[in-house]
Design a protein around this motif. Structure first.
Motif, short mmCIF file in Angstrom:
data_model
loop_
_atom_site.label_atom_id
_atom_site.label_comp_id
_atom_site.label_asym_id
_atom_site.label_seq_id
_atom_site.Cartn_x
_atom_site.Cartn_y
_atom_site.Cartn_z
N PRO A 48 0.82 -1.21 0.00
CA PRO A 48 0.00 0.00 0.00
C PRO A 48 0.85 1.26 0.00
CG PRO A 48 -0.03 -1.03 2.17
CD PRO A 48 0.66 -1.98 1.24
N GLY A 49 0.36 2.29 -0.65
CA GLY A 49 1.09 3.56 -0.73
C GLY A 49 0.92 4.37 0.54
N LEU A 50 1.59 3.97 1.62
CA LEU A 50 1.47 4.66 2.89
C LEU A 50 2.34 5.91 2.89
CD1 LEU A 50 1.56 1.52 5.20
CD2 LEU A 50 -0.43 2.88 4.60
N LYS A 51 1.88 6.89 3.62
CA LYS A 51 2.52 8.21 3.60
C LYS A 51 3.97 8.14 4.10
CE LYS A 51 1.70 12.95 5.21
NZ LYS A 51 0.81 13.82 6.04
N ASP A 52 4.88 8.71 3.30
CA ASP A 52 6.29 8.84 3.65
C ASP A 52 6.96 7.49 3.93
OD1 ASP A 52 6.18 11.65 3.51
OD2 ASP A 52 5.39 11.77 5.54
N ALA A 53 6.48 6.42 3.30
CA ALA A 53 7.06 5.09 3.56
C ALA A 53 8.53 5.05 3.18
CB ALA A 53 6.28 4.03 2.79
N HIS A 54 8.90 5.85 2.18
CA HIS A 54 10.29 5.84 1.70
C HIS A 54 11.26 6.47 2.69
CE1 HIS A 54 8.71 9.80 0.66
NE2 HIS A 54 9.96 10.24 0.68
N THR A 55 10.74 7.19 3.68
CA THR A 55 11.63 7.88 4.62
C THR A 55 12.21 6.92 5.67
OG1 THR A 55 9.81 8.46 6.12
CG2 THR A 55 10.32 10.01 4.35
N PHE A 56 11.60 5.77 5.85
CA PHE A 56 12.09 4.82 6.87
C PHE A 56 13.46 4.30 6.48
CE2 PHE A 56 12.23 0.37 8.54
CZ PHE A 56 12.30 0.71 9.90
N LYS A 57 14.43 4.39 7.39
CA LYS A 57 15.82 4.04 7.10
C LYS A 57 16.16 2.59 7.47
CE LYS A 57 16.76 8.17 5.66
NZ LYS A 57 16.95 8.42 4.22
N GLY A 58 15.23 1.90 8.11
CA GLY A 58 15.50 0.51 8.46
C GLY A 58 15.26 -0.42 7.29
N THR A 59 15.10 -1.71 7.58
CA THR A 59 14.89 -2.72 6.55
C THR A 59 13.40 -2.92 6.32
OG1 THR A 59 16.92 -3.85 7.21
CG2 THR A 59 15.35 -5.10 5.90
N THR A 60 13.00 -2.94 5.07
CA THR A 60 11.60 -3.12 4.71
C THR A 60 11.49 -4.19 3.62
OG1 THR A 60 11.14 -0.80 5.16
CG2 THR A 60 9.50 -1.99 3.88
N PHE A 61 10.54 -5.10 3.75
CA PHE A 61 10.29 -6.07 2.69
C PHE A 61 8.88 -6.63 2.81
CE2 PHE A 61 12.52 -8.31 6.14
CZ PHE A 61 11.70 -9.39 6.40
N HIS A 62 8.40 -7.22 1.73
CA HIS A 62 7.09 -7.87 1.69
C HIS A 62 7.26 -9.34 2.05
CE1 HIS A 62 3.23 -9.36 0.07
NE2 HIS A 62 2.83 -8.10 0.04
N SER A 63 6.25 -9.91 2.68
CA SER A 63 6.36 -11.33 3.08
C SER A 63 6.56 -12.25 1.88
CB SER A 63 5.11 -11.75 3.86
OG SER A 63 3.94 -11.63 3.05
N ALA A 64 6.09 -11.84 0.69
CA ALA A 64 6.25 -12.66 -0.51
C ALA A 64 7.68 -12.59 -1.06
CB ALA A 64 5.26 -12.23 -1.58
N THR A 65 8.48 -11.66 -0.57
CA THR A 65 9.89 -11.56 -0.96
C THR A 65 10.73 -11.55 0.32
OG1 THR A 65 9.68 -9.15 -1.08
CG2 THR A 65 9.42 -10.38 -3.14
N TRP A 66 10.53 -12.56 1.12
CA TRP A 66 11.12 -12.61 2.47
C TRP A 66 12.65 -12.51 2.40
CZ3 TRP A 66 8.40 -12.59 6.96
CH2 TRP A 66 9.12 -12.79 8.13
N ARG A 67 13.19 -11.67 3.28
CA ARG A 67 14.63 -11.47 3.36
C ARG A 67 15.22 -12.46 4.37
NH1 ARG A 67 16.69 -6.37 2.20
NH2 ARG A 67 18.66 -7.27 2.93
N ASN A 68 15.60 -13.63 3.88
CA ASN A 68 16.20 -14.63 4.76
C ASN A 68 17.59 -14.21 5.23
OD1 ASN A 68 14.25 -17.01 4.79
ND2 ASN A 68 14.42 -16.65 2.60
N ASP A 69 18.15 -13.19 4.58
CA ASP A 69 19.48 -12.70 4.97
C ASP A 69 19.40 -11.65 6.07
OD1 ASP A 69 18.19 -10.92 3.20
OD2 ASP A 69 20.09 -9.97 2.67
N VAL A 70 18.19 -11.31 6.52
CA VAL A 70 18.01 -10.30 7.56
C VAL A 70 17.71 -11.00 8.88
CG1 VAL A 70 16.64 -8.33 8.33
CG2 VAL A 70 17.20 -8.59 5.90
N PRO A 71 18.65 -11.05 9.81
CA PRO A 71 18.36 -11.66 11.12
C PRO A 71 17.43 -10.77 11.93
CG PRO A 71 20.55 -10.67 11.12
CD PRO A 71 20.03 -10.55 9.72
#
Length: 545
Positions: free
Chosen positions: A153-176
């Protein structure tokens, strides 16, 4: 690997269950070799390749969620997990020698129908190099599935978050996730599978944003014993009977869940409510017990999610998201919650065709769907103005209670009967008429209007109260009945440049058998669906079938 520019009788887009299954049907039934499978990823599997999040599993019993041609006696448990299902699909590729037919790392950009040559000109792009190639196809099969395009979803200012972001369908197995503060946005099927597992680690702090309550069904996933596997392996008839029993049980339960009203529906709602109250913390009851009837949204098979809500490191909140910051989320109540990782569990885009396909009139598929108020097809398979085109798992083909593998197999059989005159050279093209498509969709939308799916907003619909474009309004045995053979009068067929109706005669005995079967099926359908035949279009379509 196919050459850069090539021509084939059949091109299949997508190497998930739909694409692989249709290829298997081509080889088993026709012995056809002149086809290719175009796949945007580097390997087969579709949703079962992509979804590697913890706990990913089927929510239909696995012995029905597999091909009837290739039953597997040694499934580990009654519901299959992602690694085992993906390995099953890899086994199919090896058994039927399908890898040489696959064009991997290739994305379909467009497909345009050439009315003079009676072929599709397909432009495909190499996802690694960006180079393009043209492929022509006499018949185009779209098997991209409905759970292939993750929705964020196009949530407001989502791009400003500096942490790690991903969708469950593209799970980041490299992110502990150990020691991390994790936000989970969404509370659908995927979230309820992985949230209990990531929250097992007490060092992980999980805050889950819940927009709409969901209905939950208790469902254990007991392993099959070694004795059971031995019996299935050495007495295959028992395995097939087990499969049939699952199918019959789920299809008979269909009406009670999806067509509202009646004492059974009320009892099921009461049982589900009691289950949630007994399992989830009382402070979350308002967030997890819906006001809409069970089945309106996809039912959640609870494999430990509700009990996990008792954990002190897992918080469920109904407070909406106002905006993102560099370090976290500001809620609509004004609270700022810091996070290290944000996981979207927000489902998939289901109401848009994934690539540009242009038919005989120059209209694209998405333009046609917009003119119809949402995704539309004849029998969920073919579309007016798009000759020699077929969708596996198209609009209004899923049921929410049954195996999509079964409905796909029904479509495979139908497609072979439909396109046999094209392959044999008797016809050069065919497409459904607009009148037949309108009559069919009026018929099913009439039924859907009195179903449970009309009682809330969901991804089954085009907008909160729009057209219900995903669900089929009946038991899967009825879908099989409708697609058991083509109704040629519903198609425009061409031999060369001439449009011609298909002429066929039916003996009196055949008409008697058809009419008797339609009456029996109609009576069963009314009993199952709990709604009477009210319109002329419904009655005509049902008896004609």
């Amino acid at each position: 690997m196919a050459p850069s520019n090539s021509s084939h009788r059949i091109v299949i887009v997508g190497a998930g269950f739909g694409g692989l299954g249709f290829a298997i049907w081509l080889k088993r039934n026709w012995g056809l070799e002149d086809f290719i499978i175009i796949e945007k990823a580097s390997d087969i599997g579709g949703t079962w390749r992509d979804n590697t999040y913890p706990g990913c599993s089927s929510d239909v019993p696995i012995h029905w969620y597999s091909l009837s041609t290739d039953l597997k006696p040694d499934w580990a448990a009654s519901y299959g997990y992602q690694p085992e299902i993906q390995n099953y699909m890899l086994g199919l590729v090896s058994k039927y020698k399908l890898r040489s037919y696959c064009m991997f790392d290739t994305r379909v950009v467009s497909a345009d129908w050439d009315s003079s040559a009676r072929v599709y000109h397909i432009v495909a792009e190499d996802t690694q190099t960006g180079s393009k190639k043209e492929i022509t196809a006499t018949i185009l099969i779209s098997a991209t599935g409905i759970l292939s395009e993750p929705c964020t979803p196009g949530l407001k200012d989502a791009h400003t978050f500096k942490g790690t972001t991903f969708h469950s369908a593209t799970w980041r197995n490299d992110v502990p996730l150990e020691g991390k503060r994790v936000a989970v946005i969404g509370n659908g099927c995927s979230a309820t599978q992985f949230v209990p597992l990531i929250a097992k680690d007490p060092s992980v702090t999980v805050t889950q944003f819940c927009r709409t309550p969901m209905w939950y069904m208790k469902r254990d996933k007991p392993p099959y014993s070694e004795a059971t596997k031995w019996v299935f392996s050495h007495l295959p008839i028992t395995m097939r009977l087990h499969r049939y029993m699952i199918a019959v049980r789920l299809d008979l339960n269909y009406a009670f869940m999806y067509f509202y009203g009646g004492i059974v529906g009320r009892l099921m709602k009461r049982a589900m409510t009691n289950y949630v109250k007994q399992t989830a913390p009382s402070e979350y009851h308002d967030l997890v017990i819906p006001s809409y009837p069970p089945g309106c949204k996809r039912l959640i098979i609870d494999t430990g999610y509700l009990s996990a809500l008792h954990r002190p490191n897992l918080t469920l909140t109904g407070d909406g998201i106002e905006k993102f910051t560099e370090t976290g989320i500001i809620t609509q109540k004004g609270d700022h919650i810091p996070f290290d990782v944000i996981i979207y569990a927000t489902g998939f885009t289901t109401n848009r065709f994934p690539y540009t396909i242009r038919g005989s009139s120059g209209q694209t598929m998405n333009e046609y769907w917009e003119s119809q108020g949402g995704p539309t097809a004849y029998l969920g398979s073919t579309v007016p103005g798009f000759p020699n085109f077929f969708m596996i798992q198209g609009p209004n083909t899923t049921t929410g209670h049954a195996s999509v593998i079964f409905t796909q197999e029904v479509q495979f059989d139908y497609a072979l009967k439909l396109f046999e005159p094209i392959i044999s050279g008797e016809l050069t093209s065919l497409e459904p008429t607009q009148s037949a498509t309108t009559a069919y969709n009026s018929h099913i939308q009439d039924r859907l209007s009195t179903s449970v799916w009309s009682q809330c907003a969901s991804w089954y619909r085009s907008g909160p109260d729009g057209k219900i474009h995903s669900s089929f309004p009946g038991p899967v045995i009825w879908y099989w009945w409708l697609l058991r053979r083509p109704q040629w009068g519903d198609y425009l067929t061409r031999r060369g440049d001439k449009t011609q109706p298909v002429k066929h005669g039916v003996r009196a005995l055949t008409w008697i058998i058809r009419l008797a079967a339609a009456v029996v099926l109609g009576a069963a359908g009314r009993a199952w669906l709990g709604s009477g035949v009210r319109s002329t279009s419904r009655r005509a379509f049902f008896v004609r079938a």
